[in-house]
Design a protein around this motif. Sequence first.
Motif, PDB file in Angstrom:
ATOM      1  N   GLY A  22       3.350 -12.310 -16.190  1.00  0.00           N
ATOM      2  CA  GLY A  22       2.985 -12.577 -14.707  1.00  0.00           C
ATOM      3  C   GLY A  22       2.086 -11.984 -14.000  1.00  0.00           C
ATOM      4  N   LEU A  23       1.572 -10.759 -14.454  1.00  0.00           N
ATOM      5  CA  LEU A  23       1.390  -9.480 -13.736  1.00  0.00           C
ATOM      6  C   LEU A  23      -0.933 -10.127 -14.011  1.00  0.00           C
ATOM      7  CD1 LEU A  23       2.238  -6.098 -14.453  1.00  0.00           C
ATOM      8  CD2 LEU A  23       2.641  -7.427 -12.915  1.00  0.00           C
ATOM      9  N   PRO A  24      -1.518 -10.115 -13.081  1.00  0.00           N
ATOM     10  CA  PRO A  24      -2.935  -9.903 -12.504  1.00  0.00           C
ATOM     11  C   PRO A  24      -3.174  -9.112 -13.928  1.00  0.00           C
ATOM     12  CG  PRO A  24      -1.893  -9.280 -10.958  1.00  0.00           C
ATOM     13  CD  PRO A  24      -0.722  -9.246 -11.636  1.00  0.00           C
ATOM     14  N   ALA A  25      -4.680  -9.251 -13.959  1.00  0.00           N
ATOM     15  CA  ALA A  25      -4.541  -9.046 -15.632  1.00  0.00           C
ATOM     16  C   ALA A  25      -5.316  -7.366 -15.478  1.00  0.00           C
ATOM     17  CB  ALA A  25      -6.296  -9.445 -16.403  1.00  0.00           C
ATOM     18  N   ALA A  26      -5.798  -7.378 -13.727  1.00  0.00           N
ATOM     19  CA  ALA A  26      -6.211  -5.817 -13.298  1.00  0.00           C
ATOM     20  C   ALA A  26      -4.550  -4.582 -13.389  1.00  0.00           C
ATOM     21  CB  ALA A  26      -6.762  -6.415 -12.372  1.00  0.00           C
ATOM     22  N   LEU A  27      -4.104  -5.119 -13.387  1.00  0.00           N
ATOM     23  CA  LEU A  27      -2.318  -4.515 -13.861  1.00  0.00           C
ATOM     24  C   LEU A  27      -1.762  -4.756 -14.901  1.00  0.00           C
ATOM     25  CD1 LEU A  27      -0.648  -5.416 -10.360  1.00  0.00           C
ATOM     26  CD2 LEU A  27      -1.706  -2.817 -10.952  1.00  0.00           C
ATOM     27  N   ARG A  28      -2.277  -5.916 -15.882  1.00  0.00           N
ATOM     28  CA  ARG A  28      -1.193  -6.376 -16.976  1.00  0.00           C
ATOM     29  C   ARG A  28      -1.861  -5.424 -17.771  1.00  0.00           C
ATOM     30  NH1 ARG A  28      -2.311 -11.145 -17.262  1.00  0.00           N
ATOM     31  NH2 ARG A  28      -3.695 -11.363 -18.457  1.00  0.00           N
ATOM     32  N   VAL A  29      -2.864  -5.274 -17.942  1.00  0.00           N
ATOM     33  CA  VAL A  29      -4.289  -4.231 -19.128  1.00  0.00           C
ATOM     34  C   VAL A  29      -3.367  -2.976 -19.298  1.00  0.00           C
ATOM     35  CG1 VAL A  29      -5.887  -4.348 -20.103  1.00  0.00           C
ATOM     36  CG2 VAL A  29      -5.808  -6.549 -20.097  1.00  0.00           C
ATOM     37  N   PRO A  30      -3.390  -2.374 -18.256  1.00  0.00           N
ATOM     38  CA  PRO A  30      -3.228  -1.006 -18.274  1.00  0.00           C
ATOM     39  C   PRO A  30      -1.953  -0.634 -18.680  1.00  0.00           C
ATOM     40  CG  PRO A  30      -4.798  -1.046 -15.750  1.00  0.00           C
ATOM     41  CD  PRO A  30      -4.231  -2.326 -16.880  1.00  0.00           C
ATOM     42  N   LEU A  31      -1.347  -1.274 -17.661  1.00  0.00           N
ATOM     43  CA  LEU A  31       0.300  -1.123 -18.151  1.00  0.00           C
ATOM     44  C   LEU A  31       0.956  -1.631 -19.732  1.00  0.00           C
ATOM     45  CD1 LEU A  31       1.677  -2.347 -15.378  1.00  0.00           C
ATOM     46  CD2 LEU A  31       2.433  -0.045 -15.924  1.00  0.00           C
ATOM     47  N   MET A  32      -0.087  -2.660 -20.663  1.00  0.00           N
ATOM     48  CA  MET A  32       0.171  -2.761 -21.200  1.00  0.00           C
ATOM     49  C   MET A  32       0.035  -1.543 -22.524  1.00  0.00           C
ATOM     50  SD  MET A  32       0.426  -6.617 -22.596  1.00  0.00           S
ATOM     51  CE  MET A  32      -1.501  -7.213 -22.301  1.00  0.00           C
ATOM     52  N   SER A  33      -1.133  -1.438 -21.802  1.00  0.00           N
ATOM     53  CA  SER A  33      -2.219  -0.435 -22.946  1.00  0.00           C
ATOM     54  C   SER A  33      -1.422   1.420 -22.850  1.00  0.00           C
ATOM     55  CB  SER A  33      -3.131  -0.184 -22.169  1.00  0.00           C
ATOM     56  OG  SER A  33      -3.937  -1.237 -23.066  1.00  0.00           O
ATOM     57  N   PHE A  34      -0.543   1.662 -21.681  1.00  0.00           N
ATOM     58  CA  PHE A  34      -0.173   2.604 -21.443  1.00  0.00           C
ATOM     59  C   PHE A  34       1.099   2.207 -22.565  1.00  0.00           C
ATOM     60  CE2 PHE A  34       3.544   5.073 -19.714  1.00  0.00           C
ATOM     61  CZ  PHE A  34       2.548   6.431 -19.854  1.00  0.00           C
ATOM     62  N   LEU A  35       1.730   1.191 -22.141  1.00  0.00           N
ATOM     63  CA  LEU A  35       3.469   0.976 -22.616  1.00  0.00           C
ATOM     64  C   LEU A  35       3.322   1.651 -24.328  1.00  0.00           C
ATOM     65  CD1 LEU A  35       6.103   0.445 -22.993  1.00  0.00           C
ATOM     66  CD2 LEU A  35       5.334  -1.692 -23.021  1.00  0.00           C
ATOM     67  N   LEU A  36       1.771   0.082 -24.630  1.00  0.00           N
ATOM     68  CA  LEU A  36       1.893   0.307 -26.361  1.00  0.00           C
ATOM     69  C   LEU A  36       0.801   1.882 -26.815  1.00  0.00           C
ATOM     70  CD1 LEU A  36       0.224  -2.756 -26.914  1.00  0.00           C
ATOM     71  CD2 LEU A  36       2.512  -1.770 -26.987  1.00  0.00           C
ATOM     72  N   GLY A  37       0.917   2.882 -26.679  1.00  0.00           N
ATOM     73  CA  GLY A  37       0.526   4.127 -26.770  1.00  0.00           C
ATOM     74  C   GLY A  37       1.304   5.358 -26.435  1.00  0.00           C
ATOM     75  N   LYS A  38       2.393   5.135 -25.843  1.00  0.00           N
ATOM     76  CA  LYS A  38       3.548   5.278 -26.013  1.00  0.00           C
ATOM     77  C   LYS A  38       4.688   4.871 -27.333  1.00  0.00           C
ATOM     78  CE  LYS A  38       3.887   7.721 -22.418  1.00  0.00           C
ATOM     79  NZ  LYS A  38       3.374   9.617 -22.558  1.00  0.00           N
ATOM     80  N   VAL A  39       4.004   3.441 -27.465  1.00  0.00           N
ATOM     81  CA  VAL A  39       4.953   3.341 -29.029  1.00  0.00           C
ATOM     82  C   VAL A  39       4.078   4.073 -30.481  1.00  0.00           C
ATOM     83  CG1 VAL A  39       5.195   1.178 -30.039  1.00  0.00           C
ATOM     84  CG2 VAL A  39       5.929   1.025 -27.545  1.00  0.00           C
ATOM     85  N   VAL A  40       2.943   4.025 -30.549  1.00  0.00           N
ATOM     86  CA  VAL A  40       2.372   4.274 -31.050  1.00  0.00           C
ATOM     87  C   VAL A  40       0.884   6.138 -30.472  1.00  0.00           C
ATOM     88  CG1 VAL A  40       0.843   4.251 -33.142  1.00  0.00           C
ATOM     89  CG2 VAL A  40       2.112   2.207 -32.343  1.00  0.00           C
ATOM     90  N   PRO A  41       1.756   6.975 -31.088  1.00  0.00           N
ATOM     91  CA  PRO A  41       1.158   7.750 -29.750  1.00  0.00           C
ATOM     92  C   PRO A  41      -0.403   8.446 -29.638  1.00  0.00           C
ATOM     93  CG  PRO A  41       3.209   8.399 -30.669  1.00  0.00           C
ATOM     94  CD  PRO A  41       2.917   7.391 -31.255  1.00  0.00           C
ATOM     95  N   PHE A  42      -0.485   8.006 -31.436  1.00  0.00           N
ATOM     96  CA  PHE A  42      -1.731   7.776 -31.565  1.00  0.00           C
ATOM     97  C   PHE A  42      -3.053   6.885 -31.281  1.00  0.00           C
ATOM     98  CE2 PHE A  42      -5.480   8.616 -35.301  1.00  0.00           C
ATOM     99  CZ  PHE A  42      -6.632   9.617 -34.438  1.00  0.00           C
ATOM    100  N   VAL A  43      -2.360   6.042 -30.412  1.00  0.00           N
ATOM    101  CA  VAL A  43      -3.084   4.710 -30.281  1.00  0.00           C
ATOM    102  C   VAL A  43      -3.473   5.248 -28.504  1.00  0.00           C
ATOM    103  CG1 VAL A  43      -2.665   2.644 -29.017  1.00  0.00           C
ATOM    104  CG2 VAL A  43      -2.027   2.821 -31.216  1.00  0.00           C
ATOM    105  N   GLY A  44      -2.717   6.203 -27.960  1.00  0.00           N
ATOM    106  CA  GLY A  44      -2.590   6.587 -26.124  1.00  0.00           C
ATOM    107  C   GLY A  44      -3.549   7.830 -26.507  1.00  0.00           C
TER     108      GLY A  44
END
Length: 170
Positions: A22-44
């Motif tokens: 439900g978040l606007p893309a301006a918030l959703r994209v960086p939050l998802m990217s940060f979270l997924l970068g924590k799941v797979v550290p090399f991605v972060g």
Amino acid sequence: MPALATAQRSNQLSRTLARFQGLPAALRVPLMSFLLGKVVPFVGTASLRFDEVSSQRVVVRIRNRRKVQNHIKGVHAAAMALLAETATGFCVGMNLPDDKLPLIKSLKVDYLKRAQGDLTAVAELRPEQIHLITTQDKGEVTVPVTITDESGAAPIQCEMVWAWVPKARR
């Protein structure tokens, strides 16, 4: 198209990302990217950016900046392969039941031309592939992925084969 399909929330990854829907893309994209970068550290480490994540489709970008460049100031070949592997892996991961483990089985990357600027990967699964992932105890799928650069050209062509197995050894 929403960043996360509402019909598929069968595992921890998809349930977690659904909270950002439900978040606007301006918030959703960086939050998802940060979270997924924590799941797979090399991605972060490579600062990959997840523009879209659903059970059917994942869109990931990499910016052409110093930490991912080669000697000619383009995105490094290994970073291009990481981009393709990440998009396809998260496509599989969005569908995989929590008691299964995703594993890259093979990756084939053909470098066709010099990349220009930033790169975008689009990985997509067909309904029958999703059905296999969600119902078979173990198996494998070839996940289609397209990589394009800023000019719209495809500098690489990839074939990514993903497998899954039960997490618990029998």
